[in-house]
Design a protein around this motif. Structure first.
Motif, short mmCIF file in Angstrom:
data_model
loop_
_atom_site.label_atom_id
_atom_site.label_comp_id
_atom_site.label_asym_id
_atom_site.label_seq_id
_atom_site.Cartn_x
_atom_site.Cartn_y
_atom_site.Cartn_z
N LEU A 196 3.53 22.48 31.86
CA LEU A 196 2.22 22.67 31.26
C LEU A 196 1.19 21.70 31.85
O LEU A 196 -0.01 21.83 31.59
N THR A 197 1.67 20.73 32.61
CA THR A 197 0.80 19.80 33.32
C THR A 197 1.53 19.37 34.59
O THR A 197 2.76 19.30 34.59
N PRO A 198 0.82 19.14 35.68
CA PRO A 198 1.50 18.81 36.94
C PRO A 198 2.23 17.48 36.93
O PRO A 198 3.20 17.29 37.66
N SER A 199 1.78 16.54 36.10
CA SER A 199 2.41 15.22 36.08
C SER A 199 2.02 14.46 34.82
O SER A 199 1.08 14.84 34.11
N ARG A 200 2.78 13.39 34.56
CA ARG A 200 2.43 12.53 33.43
C ARG A 200 1.03 11.98 33.59
O ARG A 200 0.23 11.95 32.65
N PRO A 243 -3.48 -4.43 20.67
CA PRO A 243 -4.80 -3.87 21.01
C PRO A 243 -5.02 -2.44 20.54
O PRO A 243 -6.17 -2.02 20.37
N GLY A 244 -3.94 -1.69 20.36
CA GLY A 244 -4.08 -0.29 19.96
C GLY A 244 -2.76 0.26 19.47
O GLY A 244 -1.74 -0.45 19.44
N PRO A 245 -2.73 1.54 19.08
CA PRO A 245 -1.48 2.16 18.63
C PRO A 245 -0.43 2.15 19.73
O PRO A 245 -0.76 2.19 20.91
N ILE A 246 0.83 2.11 19.32
CA ILE A 246 1.93 2.10 20.29
C ILE A 246 2.70 3.42 20.26
O ILE A 246 3.68 3.57 20.99
N SER A 247 2.28 4.35 19.41
CA SER A 247 2.94 5.65 19.33
C SER A 247 2.02 6.60 18.58
O SER A 247 0.96 6.20 18.08
N ALA A 262 -5.95 12.98 28.49
CA ALA A 262 -5.91 12.44 27.13
C ALA A 262 -6.77 11.19 26.97
O ALA A 262 -6.91 10.67 25.86
N SER A 263 -7.33 10.72 28.06
CA SER A 263 -8.24 9.58 28.02
C SER A 263 -9.66 10.00 28.36
O SER A 263 -10.52 9.16 28.62
N ASN A 264 -9.88 11.31 28.36
CA ASN A 264 -11.20 11.86 28.70
C ASN A 264 -12.27 11.28 27.77
O ASN A 264 -12.15 11.33 26.55
N LYS A 265 -13.32 10.74 28.37
CA LYS A 265 -14.38 10.08 27.60
C LYS A 265 -15.04 11.04 26.61
O LYS A 265 -15.34 10.67 25.47
N ALA A 266 -15.26 12.27 27.06
CA ALA A 266 -15.90 13.26 26.18
C ALA A 266 -15.04 13.55 24.96
O ALA A 266 -15.55 13.74 23.85
N LEU A 267 -13.72 13.54 25.15
CA LEU A 267 -12.79 13.79 24.06
C LEU A 267 -12.82 12.63 23.05
O LEU A 267 -12.84 12.85 21.84
N LEU A 268 -12.86 11.41 23.58
CA LEU A 268 -12.91 10.22 22.72
C LEU A 268 -14.21 10.18 21.92
O LEU A 268 -14.20 9.85 20.73
N GLU A 269 -15.30 10.55 22.57
CA GLU A 269 -16.60 10.54 21.89
C GLU A 269 -16.68 11.65 20.85
O GLU A 269 -17.27 11.48 19.78
N LYS A 270 -16.08 12.80 21.16
CA LYS A 270 -16.10 13.94 20.25
C LYS A 270 -15.49 13.58 18.90
O LYS A 270 -16.02 13.98 17.83
N TYR A 307 6.56 9.54 19.50
CA TYR A 307 6.37 9.61 20.95
C TYR A 307 5.03 8.99 21.31
O TYR A 307 4.03 9.18 20.60
N ASN A 308 5.00 8.24 22.42
CA ASN A 308 3.71 7.75 22.89
C ASN A 308 3.15 8.74 23.91
O ASN A 308 3.80 9.73 24.25
N ASN A 309 1.94 8.49 24.37
CA ASN A 309 1.29 9.45 25.27
C ASN A 309 2.05 9.63 26.58
O ASN A 309 2.05 10.72 27.16
N ARG A 310 2.70 8.57 27.05
CA ARG A 310 3.49 8.69 28.30
C ARG A 310 4.62 9.68 28.10
O ARG A 310 4.89 10.52 28.97
N GLN A 311 5.30 9.57 26.97
CA GLN A 311 6.42 10.48 26.68
C GLN A 311 5.95 11.92 26.51
O GLN A 311 6.62 12.85 26.92
N ILE A 312 4.78 12.08 25.89
CA ILE A 312 4.23 13.43 25.73
C ILE A 312 3.89 14.00 27.11
O ILE A 312 4.14 15.17 27.38
N GLY A 313 3.36 13.15 27.99
CA GLY A 313 3.06 13.59 29.35
C GLY A 313 4.30 14.05 30.08
O GLY A 313 4.28 15.08 30.78
#
Length: 340
Positions: free
Chosen positions: A137-141, A285-289, A148-156, A123-129
């Motif tokens: 569990l979340t209002p929308s995709r 450019p990046g992962p696809i799943s 899931a693109s939160n900068k703090a999360l990526l830096e962590k 599954y890709n992130n869109r499908q998980i959304g």
């Protein structure tokens, strides 16, 4: 002490004992009459406690739902146990087989209702959304993708990308309702690194090199059907890169669509995008799943061979070829006959 005084003291102590015993018995009788279970647990009620909601409102909801025998008793129980400020927000599963004491224990312990969700491998992130949105569990995709693109999360986690695509490990999770989306993503990334630690070849790998492995694993995950073919498939892609041959992965083109197509056409393979590995050389450019452990293992332990091509056969396995001529013959044998 005089005899009369001793008798008076004995009588007083006896009286106090009797009063105490009667009080205890009365308490248990009242506790059962007013605080016992209403039913046998057949009727369920989803109790939602909002932040800052007063205990009196909670008691009214329980009474209205027929979960308690006495509002007065429940309010007394809260006051007697000094639990007014201990009641925690959340969603709780309550049933009429629970006593007032049990219900109170649940809502002050924070044992909230959990929602389980399973993320399939690939599954890709869109499908998980979309999955999390369907589970409420979340209002929308878009809300999940933003989290899931939160900068703090990526830096962590030192992820060298603008998104966590590829790092959200596919598995079954359980979280309470209203659990923040960024914490869901964080939980899935932690699971990813825990699984990664089981791969000896991944020890000490740099974030940049790991990202490259995940890109490969994500493509293998979307291309492969049978787990045993994944190492050989990973080897094919690596050999094509070494020989400066475009990957020509249908999975990278499928990533361009909101939902995967049943079949790609020639026009799809000409879409301008850095993810289209039919018209662009090198890796996307990046992962696809988000790959599972078998695909990750294949990326770290590829099976090298002279194979440069593969195609999916009707039985779910792949035919691997060393030459384009052999690949075309296999296409005639396994693919073209299906569309005559």
């Amino acid at each position: 002490m005089k005899l009369n005084q001793k008798k008076s003291l004995i009588i007083l102590l006896a009286f106090i004992s009797i009063v105490s015993l009667v009080s205890i018995i009365s308490f248990f009788v009242i506790d059962e009459m007013k605080g016992g279970a209403v039913g046998d647990g057949q009727n369920n009620f989803e109790l939602i406690i909002d932040p800052g909601e007063p205990s009196s409102t909670v008691v009214k909801e329980l009474a209205a739902a027929g979960m308690i025998k006495s509002s007065v008793y429940f309010n007394y129980l809260i006051k007697f146990t000094r639990s007014g400020n201990k009641i925690k927000q959340g969603v709780y599963d309550i049933n009429d087989g629970m006593s007032s004491r049990k219900i109170l224990d649940v809502i002050i312990s924070g044992k909230v209702k959990l929602v389980s969700f399973t993320v399939p491998e690939g599954y890709n992130n869109r499908q998980i959304g979309d999955l999390l949105t369907a589970k409420k569990l979340t209002p929308s995709r878009e809300a999940f993708l933003s989290a899931a693109s939160n900068k703090a999360l990526l830096e962590k986690y030192k992820i060298p990308a603008s998104t966590t695509e590829g790092y959200l490990f596919p598995e079954t999770y359980s979280v309470p309702l209203n659990f923040p989306a960024d914490r869901i993503a964080d939980m899935m990334i932690k699971r990813f690194y825990k699984k990664l630690a089981t791969i000896p070849e991944a020890k000490g790998i740099t974030p940049k090199d790991l990202h490259a492995k995940i890109v490969l694993a994500s493509i293998v995950e979307r291309e492969a059907v049978r787990k045993e073919e994944r190492p050989l498939m990973a080897g094919v892609f690596l050999t094509r890169i070494e020989k400066n041959i475009n990957l020509e992965s249908c999975a990278t083109v499928q990533y361009l669509f909101d939902k995967p197509k049943k079949r790609l056409f020639e026009t799809d393979l000409k879409i301008e995008s850095p993810y289209n590995t039919y018209i662009n050389g090198g890796w996307p450019p990046g992962p696809i799943s988000n790959p599972g452990l078998p695909a990750l293992l294949a990326a770290f332990k590829p099976e090298k061979s002279d194979k440069l091509f593969f195609l999916l056969k009707p039985d779910g396995s792949h035919y691997f070829s060393a030459t384009f001529k052999e690949h075309l013959e296999a296409k005639k044998q396994f693919i073209d006959v299906l569309y005559k």
